[in-house]
Design a protein around this motif. Structure first.
Motif, PDB file in Angstrom:
ATOM      1  N   ALA A  21      23.938  49.688  41.536  1.00  9.88           N
ATOM      2  CA  ALA A  21      24.666  50.953  42.062  1.00  9.88           C
ATOM      3  C   ALA A  21      25.968  50.912  41.417  1.00  9.88           C
ATOM      4  CB  ALA A  21      24.991  50.880  43.730  1.00  9.88           C
ATOM      5  N   PRO A  22      26.370  52.092  41.352  1.00  7.82           N
ATOM      6  CA  PRO A  22      27.579  52.203  40.499  1.00  7.82           C
ATOM      7  C   PRO A  22      28.881  51.417  41.287  1.00  7.82           C
ATOM      8  CG  PRO A  22      27.163  54.270  41.492  1.00  7.82           C
ATOM      9  CD  PRO A  22      26.092  53.364  41.706  1.00  7.82           C
ATOM     10  N   PRO A  23      29.965  51.080  40.777  1.00 12.44           N
ATOM     11  CA  PRO A  23      31.015  50.347  41.360  1.00 12.44           C
ATOM     12  C   PRO A  23      31.761  51.353  42.278  1.00 12.44           C
ATOM     13  CG  PRO A  23      31.163  50.045  39.155  1.00 12.44           C
ATOM     14  CD  PRO A  23      30.054  51.046  39.257  1.00 12.44           C
ATOM     15  N   ASP A  24      31.989  50.654  43.597  1.00 16.72           N
ATOM     16  CA  ASP A  24      32.562  51.354  44.672  1.00 16.72           C
ATOM     17  C   ASP A  24      33.802  50.903  45.045  1.00 16.72           C
ATOM     18  OD1 ASP A  24      33.298  52.838  46.902  1.00 16.72           O
ATOM     19  OD2 ASP A  24      31.573  52.079  48.252  1.00 16.72           O
ATOM     20  N   PRO A  25      34.970  51.548  44.402  1.00 18.26           N
ATOM     21  CA  PRO A  25      36.445  50.992  44.736  1.00 18.26           C
ATOM     22  C   PRO A  25      36.914  50.931  46.376  1.00 18.26           C
ATOM     23  CG  PRO A  25      36.386  53.141  43.611  1.00 18.26           C
ATOM     24  CD  PRO A  25      35.129  52.772  43.603  1.00 18.26           C
ATOM     25  N   ASP A  26      36.143  51.909  46.989  1.00 16.98           N
ATOM     26  CA  ASP A  26      36.615  51.993  48.539  1.00 16.98           C
ATOM     27  C   ASP A  26      36.000  50.503  49.233  1.00 16.98           C
ATOM     28  OD1 ASP A  26      37.886  54.272  48.191  1.00 16.98           O
ATOM     29  OD2 ASP A  26      36.016  55.728  48.605  1.00 16.98           O
ATOM     30  N   HIS A  27      34.646  50.071  48.830  1.00 18.07           N
ATOM     31  CA  HIS A  27      34.367  48.982  49.387  1.00 18.07           C
ATOM     32  C   HIS A  27      34.899  47.727  48.687  1.00 18.07           C
ATOM     33  CE1 HIS A  27      31.141  45.407  49.366  1.00 18.07           C
ATOM     34  NE2 HIS A  27      31.415  45.897  50.534  1.00 18.07           N
ATOM     35  N   GLY A  28      35.425  47.920  47.313  1.00 18.39           N
ATOM     36  CA  GLY A  28      36.366  46.946  46.789  1.00 18.39           C
ATOM     37  C   GLY A  28      37.597  46.781  47.578  1.00 18.39           C
ATOM     38  N   LYS A  29      38.105  47.838  48.059  1.00 14.94           N
ATOM     39  CA  LYS A  29      39.525  47.795  49.053  1.00 14.94           C
ATOM     40  C   LYS A  29      39.059  47.043  50.351  1.00 14.94           C
ATOM     41  CE  LYS A  29      43.150  50.303  51.000  1.00 14.94           C
ATOM     42  NZ  LYS A  29      43.738  51.600  51.166  1.00 14.94           N
ATOM     43  N   VAL A  30      37.983  47.066  50.709  1.00 11.28           N
ATOM     44  CA  VAL A  30      37.531  46.588  52.022  1.00 11.28           C
ATOM     45  C   VAL A  30      37.602  45.039  51.733  1.00 11.28           C
ATOM     46  CG1 VAL A  30      35.712  46.066  53.795  1.00 11.28           C
ATOM     47  CG2 VAL A  30      36.539  48.337  53.124  1.00 11.28           C
ATOM     48  N   ILE A  31      37.020  44.643  50.610  1.00  8.10           N
ATOM     49  CA  ILE A  31      36.915  43.163  50.141  1.00  8.10           C
ATOM     50  C   ILE A  31      38.321  42.459  49.942  1.00  8.10           C
ATOM     51  CG2 ILE A  31      35.810  41.678  48.469  1.00  8.10           C
ATOM     52  CD1 ILE A  31      33.512  43.436  48.086  1.00  8.10           C
ATOM     53  N   HIS A  40      47.567  37.734  48.083  1.00  2.70           N
ATOM     54  CA  HIS A  40      47.892  38.832  47.151  1.00  2.70           C
ATOM     55  C   HIS A  40      48.261  40.146  48.027  1.00  2.70           C
ATOM     56  CE1 HIS A  40      46.195  36.950  43.712  1.00  2.70           C
ATOM     57  NE2 HIS A  40      45.655  36.445  44.691  1.00  2.70           N
ATOM     58  N   ASP A  41      49.231  40.837  47.420  1.00  3.10           N
ATOM     59  CA  ASP A  41      49.633  42.150  47.767  1.00  3.10           C
ATOM     60  C   ASP A  41      48.357  43.168  47.224  1.00  3.10           C
ATOM     61  OD1 ASP A  41      50.861  44.676  48.392  1.00  3.10           O
ATOM     62  OD2 ASP A  41      52.522  44.513  47.035  1.00  3.10           O
ATOM     63  N   VAL A  42      47.615  43.730  47.878  1.00  4.40           N
ATOM     64  CA  VAL A  42      46.290  44.305  47.572  1.00  4.40           C
ATOM     65  C   VAL A  42      46.602  46.123  47.773  1.00  4.40           C
ATOM     66  CG1 VAL A  42      45.140  42.229  47.992  1.00  4.40           C
ATOM     67  CG2 VAL A  42      45.209  44.179  49.681  1.00  4.40           C
ATOM     68  N   SER A  43      47.519  46.482  48.672  1.00  7.30           N
ATOM     69  CA  SER A  43      47.645  47.849  48.910  1.00  7.30           C
ATOM     70  C   SER A  43      49.135  48.067  49.158  1.00  7.30           C
ATOM     71  CB  SER A  43      46.693  48.347  50.182  1.00  7.30           C
ATOM     72  OG  SER A  43      47.361  47.580  51.249  1.00  7.30           O
ATOM     73  N   PRO A  54      50.239  36.752  41.932  1.00  2.64           N
ATOM     74  CA  PRO A  54      50.343  38.378  41.465  1.00  2.64           C
ATOM     75  C   PRO A  54      49.758  39.057  42.503  1.00  2.64           C
ATOM     76  CG  PRO A  54      48.552  37.111  40.033  1.00  2.64           C
ATOM     77  CD  PRO A  54      49.298  36.047  40.893  1.00  2.64           C
ATOM     78  N   SER A  55      50.658  40.450  42.427  1.00  4.50           N
ATOM     79  CA  SER A  55      50.072  41.591  43.173  1.00  4.50           C
ATOM     80  C   SER A  55      48.780  42.099  42.404  1.00  4.50           C
ATOM     81  CB  SER A  55      51.095  42.442  43.452  1.00  4.50           C
ATOM     82  OG  SER A  55      51.172  43.232  42.166  1.00  4.50           O
ATOM     83  N   PHE A  56      48.079  42.755  43.097  1.00  4.14           N
ATOM     84  CA  PHE A  56      46.801  43.252  42.638  1.00  4.14           C
ATOM     85  C   PHE A  56      47.322  44.523  41.696  1.00  4.14           C
ATOM     86  CE2 PHE A  56      42.772  42.517  44.990  1.00  4.14           C
ATOM     87  CZ  PHE A  56      43.030  41.251  45.059  1.00  4.14           C
ATOM     88  N   PHE A  57      48.545  45.080  41.963  1.00  6.98           N
ATOM     89  CA  PHE A  57      49.037  46.319  41.033  1.00  6.98           C
ATOM     90  C   PHE A  57      49.518  45.368  39.646  1.00  6.98           C
ATOM     91  CE2 PHE A  57      49.931  46.993  45.420  1.00  6.98           C
ATOM     92  CZ  PHE A  57      49.475  48.248  45.674  1.00  6.98           C
ATOM     93  N   GLU A  88      29.440  43.076  44.669  1.00  8.64           N
ATOM     94  CA  GLU A  88      30.916  43.087  45.141  1.00  8.64           C
ATOM     95  C   GLU A  88      32.033  42.834  44.120  1.00  8.64           C
ATOM     96  OE1 GLU A  88      29.686  41.483  49.545  1.00  8.64           O
ATOM     97  OE2 GLU A  88      29.825  39.874  47.894  1.00  8.64           O
ATOM     98  N   ILE A  89      31.677  41.921  42.980  1.00  4.91           N
ATOM     99  CA  ILE A  89      32.433  42.000  42.024  1.00  4.91           C
ATOM    100  C   ILE A  89      32.941  43.103  41.384  1.00  4.91           C
ATOM    101  CG2 ILE A  89      32.864  40.736  39.675  1.00  4.91           C
ATOM    102  CD1 ILE A  89      31.425  38.398  40.865  1.00  4.91           C
ATOM    103  N   ASP A  90      31.875  43.840  40.999  1.00  2.00           N
ATOM    104  CA  ASP A  90      31.896  45.120  40.582  1.00  2.00           C
ATOM    105  C   ASP A  90      33.079  46.001  41.325  1.00  2.00           C
ATOM    106  OD1 ASP A  90      30.547  44.280  38.399  1.00  2.00           O
ATOM    107  OD2 ASP A  90      28.532  45.397  38.833  1.00  2.00           O
ATOM    108  N   ASP A  91      32.749  45.966  42.571  1.00  2.00           N
ATOM    109  CA  ASP A  91      33.462  47.038  43.470  1.00  2.00           C
ATOM    110  C   ASP A  91      34.844  46.565  43.421  1.00  2.00           C
ATOM    111  OD1 ASP A  91      30.944  48.246  43.972  1.00  2.00           O
ATOM    112  OD2 ASP A  91      30.797  47.274  46.010  1.00  2.00           O
ATOM    113  N   LEU A  92      35.197  45.250  43.704  1.00  2.00           N
ATOM    114  CA  LEU A  92      36.565  44.776  43.672  1.00  2.00           C
ATOM    115  C   LEU A  92      37.261  45.051  42.371  1.00  2.00           C
ATOM    116  CD1 LEU A  92      38.690  43.241  45.355  1.00  2.00           C
ATOM    117  CD2 LEU A  92      37.556  41.068  44.366  1.00  2.00           C
ATOM    118  N   THR A  93      36.594  44.752  41.325  1.00  2.00           N
ATOM    119  CA  THR A  93      37.377  45.115  39.875  1.00  2.00           C
ATOM    120  C   THR A  93      37.427  46.686  39.873  1.00  2.00           C
ATOM    121  OG1 THR A  93      35.891  43.359  38.963  1.00  2.00           O
ATOM    122  CG2 THR A  93      36.812  45.023  37.390  1.00  2.00           C
TER     123      THR A  93
END
Length: 103
Positions: A21-31, A40-43, A54-57, A88-93
C-alpha cells in the motif's frame, strides 16, 4: 473451469507478492503519537517532550527518506524495539517527512 485448473490458478496467485500500500502519513502520525511522543516532539499540538532527543520537525529537515527508513528499520539502541512492519515504517517515514516545512 476444471478443479485442477482452479487449483493451479490459486497456487499461482498465492505465490505473487502482494502490492504494498502507498505510505499513509495519517497512520504514521498515529504511530508517532503512540510510540514516539513520550520522548520526541511529534506534532504541533504536543506540549511536552524530552530536551535530549531531536524533534520530528528537526529530523524531517535533516534526514532524507532513505536514511530515515534505514534508521527506523534498525533503530538506535536507546530507542525501544517497536518491531514495526515495513508498512508502518513507510507510514511513519511519510509522516515525519511531511513535517519538513512546518514549525
Amino acid at each position: 473451469m476444471r478443479p485442477l485448473a482452479i487449483f493451479c490458478l490459486l497456487a499461482a496467485m498465492a505465490s505473487v507478492p502482494a502490492l504494498a500500500a502507498p505510505p499513509d502519513p495519517d497512520h504514521g502520525k498515529v504511530i508517532a503519537q503512540r510510540w514516539c511522543a513520550a520522548c520526541h516532539d511529534v506534532s504541533l499540538s504536543q506540549k511536552q517532550a524530552s530536551a535530549d532527543v531531536p524533534s520530528f520537525f528537526y529530523v524531517a529537515r535533516h534526514m532524507d527518506k532513505r536514511d530515515l527508513t534505514s534508521f527506523l528499520t534498525d533503530p538506535h539502541p536507546k530507542m525501544p524495539d517497536m518491531s514495526l512492519t515495513r508498512q508502518e515504517i513507510d507510514d511513519l517515514t511519510a509522516y515525519i517527512r511531511s513535517l519538513a516545512d512546518t514549525k
